[in-house]
Design a protein around this motif. Structure first.
Motif, PDB file in Angstrom:
ATOM      1  N   TRP A 183      39.189 116.108  29.349  1.00 49.58           N
ATOM      2  CA  TRP A 183      39.739 115.467  30.531  1.00 49.58           C
ATOM      3  C   TRP A 183      40.195 116.489  31.559  1.00 49.58           C
ATOM      4  O   TRP A 183      40.124 116.227  32.780  1.00 49.58           O
ATOM      5  CB  TRP A 183      40.895 114.554  30.138  1.00 49.58           C
ATOM      6  CG  TRP A 183      40.426 113.413  29.261  1.00 49.58           C
ATOM      7  CD1 TRP A 183      40.640 113.253  27.956  1.00 49.58           C
ATOM      8  CD2 TRP A 183      39.658 112.298  29.693  1.00 49.58           C
ATOM      9  NE1 TRP A 183      40.046 112.101  27.499  1.00 49.58           N
ATOM     10  CE2 TRP A 183      39.423 111.485  28.557  1.00 49.58           C
ATOM     11  CE3 TRP A 183      39.122 111.888  30.942  1.00 49.58           C
ATOM     12  CZ2 TRP A 183      38.705 110.297  28.607  1.00 49.58           C
ATOM     13  CZ3 TRP A 183      38.405 110.704  30.990  1.00 49.58           C
ATOM     14  CH2 TRP A 183      38.181 109.937  29.824  1.00 49.58           C
ATOM     15  N   LYS A 184      40.639 117.654  31.152  1.00 47.52           N
ATOM     16  CA  LYS A 184      41.033 118.666  32.121  1.00 47.52           C
ATOM     17  C   LYS A 184      39.824 119.146  32.915  1.00 47.52           C
ATOM     18  O   LYS A 184      39.880 119.282  34.146  1.00 47.52           O
ATOM     19  CB  LYS A 184      41.688 119.849  31.402  1.00 47.52           C
ATOM     20  CG  LYS A 184      43.051 119.544  30.821  1.00 47.52           C
ATOM     21  CD  LYS A 184      43.665 120.791  30.223  1.00 47.52           C
ATOM     22  CE  LYS A 184      45.056 120.491  29.658  1.00 47.52           C
ATOM     23  NZ  LYS A 184      45.691 121.712  29.072  1.00 47.52           N
ATOM     24  N   ALA A 185      38.746 119.436  32.216  1.00 48.68           N
ATOM     25  CA  ALA A 185      37.534 119.858  32.914  1.00 48.68           C
ATOM     26  C   ALA A 185      36.991 118.732  33.786  1.00 48.68           C
ATOM     27  O   ALA A 185      36.435 118.984  34.869  1.00 48.68           O
ATOM     28  CB  ALA A 185      36.485 120.312  31.904  1.00 48.68           C
ATOM     29  N   THR A 186      37.147 117.476  33.329  1.00 51.00           N
ATOM     30  CA  THR A 186      36.681 116.343  34.120  1.00 51.00           C
ATOM     31  C   THR A 186      37.460 116.242  35.427  1.00 51.00           C
ATOM     32  O   THR A 186      36.897 115.964  36.499  1.00 51.00           O
ATOM     33  CB  THR A 186      36.846 115.046  33.301  1.00 51.00           C
ATOM     34  OG1 THR A 186      36.033 115.147  32.127  1.00 51.00           O
ATOM     35  CG2 THR A 186      36.427 113.838  34.112  1.00 51.00           C
ATOM     36  N   ALA A 187      38.803 116.441  35.351  1.00 48.40           N
ATOM     37  CA  ALA A 187      39.623 116.369  36.564  1.00 48.40           C
ATOM     38  C   ALA A 187      39.254 117.465  37.549  1.00 48.40           C
ATOM     39  O   ALA A 187      39.256 117.255  38.770  1.00 48.40           O
ATOM     40  CB  ALA A 187      41.095 116.466  36.182  1.00 48.40           C
ATOM     41  N   LYS A 188      38.920 118.670  37.055  1.00 48.75           N
ATOM     42  CA  LYS A 188      38.567 119.771  37.945  1.00 48.75           C
ATOM     43  C   LYS A 188      37.207 119.544  38.594  1.00 48.75           C
ATOM     44  O   LYS A 188      37.029 119.837  39.784  1.00 48.75           O
ATOM     45  CB  LYS A 188      38.556 121.080  37.170  1.00 48.75           C
ATOM     46  CG  LYS A 188      39.932 121.548  36.713  1.00 48.75           C
ATOM     47  CD  LYS A 188      39.827 122.862  35.955  1.00 48.75           C
ATOM     48  CE  LYS A 188      41.204 123.336  35.490  1.00 48.75           C
ATOM     49  NZ  LYS A 188      41.118 124.607  34.731  1.00 48.75           N
ATOM     50  N   ARG A 189      36.244 119.058  37.802  1.00 53.08           N
ATOM     51  CA  ARG A 189      34.884 118.904  38.311  1.00 53.08           C
ATOM     52  C   ARG A 189      34.661 117.586  39.040  1.00 53.08           C
ATOM     53  O   ARG A 189      33.698 117.427  39.783  1.00 53.08           O
ATOM     54  CB  ARG A 189      33.889 119.029  37.152  1.00 53.08           C
ATOM     55  CG  ARG A 189      33.902 120.372  36.439  1.00 53.08           C
ATOM     56  CD  ARG A 189      33.218 121.439  37.278  1.00 53.08           C
ATOM     57  NE  ARG A 189      31.827 121.105  37.518  1.00 53.08           N
ATOM     58  CZ  ARG A 189      30.832 121.440  36.712  1.00 53.08           C
ATOM     59  NH1 ARG A 189      31.098 122.129  35.599  1.00 53.08           N
ATOM     60  NH2 ARG A 189      29.595 121.105  37.006  1.00 53.08           N
ATOM     61  N   GLY A 190      35.503 116.635  38.777  1.00 48.18           N
ATOM     62  CA  GLY A 190      35.327 115.331  39.394  1.00 48.18           C
ATOM     63  C   GLY A 190      34.252 114.492  38.735  1.00 48.18           C
ATOM     64  O   GLY A 190      33.830 113.463  39.282  1.00 48.18           O
TER      65      GLY A 190
END
Length: 577
Positions: free
Chosen positions: A352-359
């Protein structure tokens, strides 16, 4: 009168001795190929020796011609000195008979006519022409000889008919000798080509390159000497021992013959000499010669490409020699990489952290752990010698163990090997690499069952001492009675929880069939009850092992390899190591 008759008899024996130095094979050869081990030892009980009061000559004596009698190396390859005496004893007899010592002359080089005469006089089928050569008369000779005998019997009382029969017999003997003389000597050169190694149960082709160095054509029958443990067949599918390879080889030409060998046993084996028979122009005799061609060959466990299909199915990819190890993505505990979310990905793998950064949704990828330890343990006890078809239980276990080791090494794990019965037969510590796989295969080549009961307590204590780190210990064994089962449970229980043990056994198809079959006779009722008791004992052992946390595999022989590899992959996938 008696003295003169004795002198005549002695002279006759000595003359026959000189003639027989050419070497006459025993009359029990029956026209078969003469192979090593058919020689006879010298006689030490001849009439001359007994009359002279000499002791019998031991078989280990060496004659003055410079040969060991058992090896057929005396003057033209005779199997024994025909008088039963060594030449030194013959000299003593001649001195005793009043002849001067210098009257003993070395026998002259015998002619082929005398060889043939000696063979006929002794009633033998073949006469040796040397250590590696012999002449064998054919069926055509005996057929013509029988006709001559019948003609002689039909001409009883008729002088003209008797003379005609005698002339025909003499002509037959002369034609036979001429036929034998015309066969080229040592004209055939043979070179055998073998594969570097054989796979157990996998057929392989052996080639014989034949070259005729003479100008005359050769009508040949060729017979190789593969190891007796091998199943050798001709291209026609007949056994090589019953059907020698035949051909007509023109002068100064070459030709290649092939046959197939298959071995259901592992180990080191030896090919022996090559024999061939060349038939004369008249078809009355065949000359047999031996070509020394010793060769060694090793039979490995089944690691052929055909068996690799099971491994490829389990791994989901085709194994190729020299292929670079790639990450095994999937379930595991070691993080490998991130990628975009795919519809089939599980939500628990979303970062989820990578998802928030990448959109956009990002999924974590894991790979199965490497550098884990696998110890393959194989029981060499007496129960593993039981046959299931062409193979023993030990053979099936070894083939499965080779595939399991190949799979684990391909996945980057450390693999070791332990062979045992009542004691430790062999131990190879777990390591990686191609050299480790070669060492495992080399150790399994010579593994043979022993007539001993396995000592499970000793073996598992030894394995635990040698492996401090957590290890997946896979034990290929067999279970028969409660005592064996009890010792197995008691030996494996202390391994848990530090190690993860697993037993692999072969289910007896005959036992399962006896249980499922409805008995019709009294004997079948006894068989059904006995099989049920054995099966119940095995089930109790399995439950006892499982209750202690030991994994178990019990499948038919043809499913053993695939079931063992799948269980190993399951352990890797569920991170039980």
């Amino acid at each position: 009168m008696e003295r003169s008759w004795g002198a005549i008899r002695d002279a006759l024996f000595f003359r026959l001795g000189d003639l027989s130095a050419l070497g006459v094979i025993n009359p029990f050869d029956g026209g078969e190929f003469l192979t090593p081990g058919t020689e006879r030892s010298p006689r030490g009980d001849s009439p001359l020796a007994q009359d002279a009061g000499l002791p019998a000559i031991p078989n280990s004596s060496t004659c003055d011609h410079g040969y060991t009698p058992r090896r057929s190396q005396c003057l033209g390859g005779s199997s024994f000195c025909p008088t039963g005496l060594l030449p030194s004893e013959s000299f003593r007899l001649r001195r005793a008979a009043g002849r001067p010592g210098n009257a003993l002359r070395p026998p002259a080089a015998p002619s082929r006519i005398l060889r043939a005469f000696c063979a006929v006089q002794r009633g033998s089928f073949a006469a040796t022409l040397g250590r590696s050569m012999a002449v064998v008369v054919t069926r055509r000779f005996f057929l013509i000889l029988a006709l001559c005998i019948l003609a002689s019997l039909g001409s009883l009382g008729d002088v003209g008919g008797a003379v005609f029969s005698a002339v025909m017999t003499l002509m037959l003997i002369i034609a036979t000798v001429v036929d034998a003389v015309l066969i080229p000597r040592r004209a055939l050169k043979v070179e055998r080509t073998l594969p570097d190694s054989l796979m157990q149960g996998i057929p392989a082709t052996v080639s014989l390159a034949l070259r005729n160095t003479s100008a005359m054509p050769l009508d040949l029958r060729v017979k190789d000497s593969p190891p007796p443990e091998f199943v050798a067949t001709t291209p026609a599918g007949t056994p090589l021992a019953d059907d020698p390879l035949t051909l007509v080889l023109r002068g100064m030409s070459e030709q290649t013959l092939t046959y197939t060998v298959r071995s259901y046993q592992r180990g080191q084996f030896a090919f022996r000499d090559i024999f061939y028979r060349a038939t004369g122009v008249l078809g009355l005799v065949r000359r047999q010669e031996r070509i020394e061609a010793p060769a060694q060959i090793v039979v490995l466990p089944d690691i052929s490409a055909a068996g690799a299909r099971e491994l490829a199915l389990s791994l989901g990819s085709q194994l190729m020699a020299g292929q670079r190890n790639a990450p095994f993505r999937g379930e595991g505990r070691e993080f490998e990489s991130m990628r975009l979310y795919q519809p089939d990905d599980e939500f628990r793998y979303i970062d989820w952290k990578a998802t928030a950064k990448r959109g956009q949704l990002i999924t974590r990828q894991y790979q199965t752990e490497r550098d884990q330890r696998l110890l393959i343990m194989i029981d060499l006890g007496r129960l593993m010698s039981q046959k299931i078809g062409e193979y023993s239980k030990l053979d099936y276990a070894i083939n499965a163990a080779v595939r399991l080791a190949q799979t684990a090494l391909f996945k980057g794990d450390l693999v070791g090997l332990l062979l045992f019965s009542h004691d430790i037969a062999f131990y190879l510590p777990p390591h990686k690499g191609t050299s480790q796989f070669k060492a495992i295969v080399q150790a399994l080549v010579s593994a043979k069952p022993r007539r001993m009961e396995p000592n499970y307590r000793l073996v598992f204590n030894y394995a635990a001492r040698k492996n401090i780190r957590r290890t997946f210990m896979v034990c290929f064994t067999d279970i028969l009675d409660m005592e064996t089962s009890k010792s197995l449970v008691e030996g494996m229980s202390p391994l848990i929880p530090r190690h993860l043990p697993m037993t692999v056994t072969l289910s007896d198809s005959g036992l399962v069939h006896a249980i499922r079959k409805v008995p019709q006779t009294e004997l079948e009722v006894y068989e059904h009850v006995a099989a049920q008791e054995v099966w119940n004992d095995y089930q109790r052992t399995v439950r006892a092992l499982q209750s202690h946390g030991v994994l178990t595999v019990n499948v038919p022989a043809e499913e053993l390899t695939l079931a063992t590899i799948n269980r190993y992959l399951e352990v890797k996938r569920t991170s039980r190591l």
